[in-house]
Design a protein around this motif. Sequence first.
Motif, mmCIF file in Angstrom:
data_model
loop_
_atom_site.group_PDB
_atom_site.id
_atom_site.type_symbol
_atom_site.label_atom_id
_atom_site.label_comp_id
_atom_site.label_asym_id
_atom_site.label_seq_id
_atom_site.Cartn_x
_atom_site.Cartn_y
_atom_site.Cartn_z
ATOM 1 N N MET A 271 -29.888 6.914 -24.489
ATOM 2 C CA MET A 271 -29.056 6.634 -25.775
ATOM 3 C C MET A 271 -28.308 5.281 -25.511
ATOM 4 S SD MET A 271 -27.265 9.953 -27.300
ATOM 5 C CE MET A 271 -27.657 11.464 -26.385
ATOM 6 N N SER A 272 -28.308 4.480 -26.535
ATOM 7 C CA SER A 272 -27.506 3.323 -26.337
ATOM 8 C C SER A 272 -25.965 3.518 -26.382
ATOM 9 C CB SER A 272 -27.891 2.390 -27.432
ATOM 10 O OG SER A 272 -26.530 1.434 -27.811
ATOM 11 N N THR A 273 -25.250 3.250 -25.467
ATOM 12 C CA THR A 273 -23.857 3.759 -25.388
ATOM 13 C C THR A 273 -23.034 2.999 -26.542
ATOM 14 O OG1 THR A 273 -24.010 3.736 -22.844
ATOM 15 C CG2 THR A 273 -21.727 3.508 -23.818
ATOM 16 N N GLU A 274 -23.498 1.914 -26.750
ATOM 17 C CA GLU A 274 -22.654 0.944 -27.845
ATOM 18 C C GLU A 274 -22.870 1.746 -29.215
ATOM 19 O OE1 GLU A 274 -23.270 -3.348 -29.781
ATOM 20 O OE2 GLU A 274 -22.838 -3.309 -27.741
ATOM 21 N N ARG A 275 -23.952 2.092 -29.535
ATOM 22 C CA ARG A 275 -24.618 2.784 -30.702
ATOM 23 C C ARG A 275 -23.791 4.162 -30.802
ATOM 24 N NH1 ARG A 275 -30.815 2.021 -32.000
ATOM 25 N NH2 ARG A 275 -30.144 3.299 -33.652
ATOM 26 N N ILE A 276 -23.943 4.715 -29.623
ATOM 27 C CA ILE A 276 -23.264 6.178 -29.647
ATOM 28 C C ILE A 276 -21.972 6.249 -29.967
ATOM 29 C CG2 ILE A 276 -22.792 8.013 -27.988
ATOM 30 C CD1 ILE A 276 -25.475 8.394 -28.997
ATOM 31 N N GLU A 277 -21.029 5.211 -29.195
ATOM 32 C CA GLU A 277 -19.673 5.126 -29.408
ATOM 33 C C GLU A 277 -19.426 4.553 -30.917
ATOM 34 O OE1 GLU A 277 -17.295 5.730 -27.564
ATOM 35 O OE2 GLU A 277 -18.689 6.741 -26.372
ATOM 36 N N GLY B 39 -23.999 5.709 -36.364
ATOM 37 C CA GLY B 39 -23.783 4.193 -35.955
ATOM 38 C C GLY B 39 -24.291 3.279 -36.644
ATOM 39 N N GLU B 40 -25.453 3.323 -37.305
ATOM 40 C CA GLU B 40 -26.103 2.020 -38.089
ATOM 41 C C GLU B 40 -25.794 2.062 -39.653
ATOM 42 O OE1 GLU B 40 -27.875 -0.586 -36.748
ATOM 43 O OE2 GLU B 40 -27.471 0.199 -34.756
ATOM 44 N N ILE B 41 -26.210 3.391 -40.244
ATOM 45 C CA ILE B 41 -26.186 3.353 -41.652
ATOM 46 C C ILE B 41 -24.688 3.563 -42.340
ATOM 47 C CG2 ILE B 41 -27.007 4.595 -43.796
ATOM 48 C CD1 ILE B 41 -28.993 2.992 -42.174
ATOM 49 N N TYR B 42 -23.905 4.787 -41.822
ATOM 50 C CA TYR B 42 -22.686 4.749 -42.316
ATOM 51 C C TYR B 42 -21.649 3.765 -41.933
ATOM 52 C CZ TYR B 42 -23.157 9.775 -44.139
ATOM 53 O OH TYR B 42 -23.558 11.035 -44.669
ATOM 54 N N SER B 43 -21.985 2.901 -40.709
ATOM 55 C CA SER B 43 -21.060 1.763 -40.539
ATOM 56 C C SER B 43 -21.258 0.728 -41.134
ATOM 57 C CB SER B 43 -21.642 1.709 -38.892
ATOM 58 O OG SER B 43 -21.174 2.673 -38.063
ATOM 59 N N ARG B 44 -22.467 0.617 -42.120
ATOM 60 C CA ARG B 44 -22.509 -0.678 -42.953
ATOM 61 C C ARG B 44 -21.648 -1.005 -43.794
ATOM 62 N NH1 ARG B 44 -27.644 -2.717 -43.608
ATOM 63 N NH2 ARG B 44 -27.042 -2.897 -45.927
ATOM 64 N N PRO B 45 -21.412 -2.231 -44.031
ATOM 65 C CA PRO B 45 -20.249 -2.541 -45.014
ATOM 66 C C PRO B 45 -20.722 -2.240 -46.349
ATOM 67 C CG PRO B 45 -21.225 -4.599 -44.277
ATOM 68 C CD PRO B 45 -21.737 -3.280 -43.275
ATOM 69 N N GLY B 46 -19.739 -2.329 -47.364
ATOM 70 C CA GLY B 46 -20.041 -2.300 -48.751
ATOM 71 C C GLY B 46 -19.881 -0.960 -49.571
ATOM 72 N N LEU B 47 -19.555 -0.006 -48.852
ATOM 73 C CA LEU B 47 -19.074 1.297 -49.486
ATOM 74 C C LEU B 47 -18.169 1.874 -48.415
ATOM 75 C CD1 LEU B 47 -22.606 3.213 -50.286
ATOM 76 C CD2 LEU B 47 -21.130 1.857 -51.948
ATOM 77 N N ASP B 48 -17.130 2.541 -49.243
ATOM 78 C CA ASP B 48 -16.170 3.229 -48.786
ATOM 79 C C ASP B 48 -16.455 4.735 -48.374
ATOM 80 O OD1 ASP B 48 -15.664 4.880 -50.677
ATOM 81 O OD2 ASP B 48 -13.943 3.387 -51.442
ATOM 82 N N SER B 49 -15.908 5.321 -47.475
ATOM 83 C CA SER B 49 -16.341 6.610 -47.095
ATOM 84 C C SER B 49 -16.451 7.647 -48.381
ATOM 85 C CB SER B 49 -15.435 7.194 -46.221
ATOM 86 O OG SER B 49 -15.342 6.668 -45.003
ATOM 87 N N LYS B 50 -15.665 7.510 -49.356
ATOM 88 C CA LYS B 50 -15.773 8.462 -50.570
ATOM 89 C C LYS B 50 -17.171 8.002 -51.174
ATOM 90 C CE LYS B 50 -10.815 9.342 -51.594
ATOM 91 N NZ LYS B 50 -9.844 8.654 -52.854
ATOM 92 N N GLN B 51 -17.469 6.764 -51.234
ATOM 93 C CA GLN B 51 -18.676 6.670 -52.137
ATOM 94 C C GLN B 51 -19.870 6.781 -51.274
ATOM 95 O OE1 GLN B 51 -17.664 2.171 -52.211
ATOM 96 N NE2 GLN B 51 -17.238 2.346 -54.282
ATOM 97 N N ARG B 52 -19.658 6.735 -49.881
ATOM 98 C CA ARG B 52 -20.915 7.333 -49.170
ATOM 99 C C ARG B 52 -21.198 8.802 -49.303
ATOM 100 N NH1 ARG B 52 -23.060 3.405 -46.430
ATOM 101 N NH2 ARG B 52 -21.553 1.671 -45.905
ATOM 102 N N GLN B 53 -20.185 9.564 -49.237
ATOM 103 C CA GLN B 53 -20.196 11.066 -49.634
ATOM 104 C C GLN B 53 -20.791 11.332 -50.920
ATOM 105 O OE1 GLN B 53 -20.099 11.646 -46.025
ATOM 106 N NE2 GLN B 53 -20.076 13.607 -47.242
ATOM 107 N N LEU B 54 -20.448 10.734 -51.897
ATOM 108 C CA LEU B 54 -20.932 11.061 -53.245
ATOM 109 C C LEU B 54 -22.472 10.756 -53.182
ATOM 110 C CD1 LEU B 54 -18.188 9.708 -55.600
ATOM 111 C CD2 LEU B 54 -18.749 12.182 -55.266
ATOM 112 N N VAL B 55 -23.009 9.724 -52.780
ATOM 113 C CA VAL B 55 -24.241 9.106 -52.588
ATOM 114 C C VAL B 55 -25.119 10.184 -51.731
ATOM 115 C CG1 VAL B 55 -25.975 7.637 -51.561
ATOM 116 C CG2 VAL B 55 -23.962 6.669 -52.816
#
Length: 126
Positions: free
Chosen positions: A1-7, A48-64
Amino acid sequence: MSTERIEAGLTKIREYVSEEEANRMMTADALKELAPDLRKYIVEFAYGEIYSRPGLDSKQRQLVTLSSLVTQGATTQIQTHVNRALTVGLTKTEIIESIMQLIPYVGFPRVQSALTAAKEILLKNE
């Protein structure tokens, strides 16, 4: 596992769950013996990759996310993400209405199943 991506994944997960739940996710994996890499993919890639992307806040991500899970009929994951939706600040009404909005697209049976799955979590958190 990539330590950076895991963190990065663990940092993002902590926005959606308690510290205790984040630790449990990493240590109490019920599928570890069967699919040892699944948890790694969830943490590294999904968070680490998808949820961390810019453009949507946490509420919007949960609705999607909830919308997608309803369309798939993924009952167990719906319960998990209803909890996470509440954690990031969505209201019971917002969660219910977002699921109801899917009736024309996925039909009454999927929506009824999703609301049944969500009911236990929503009532527990009143």
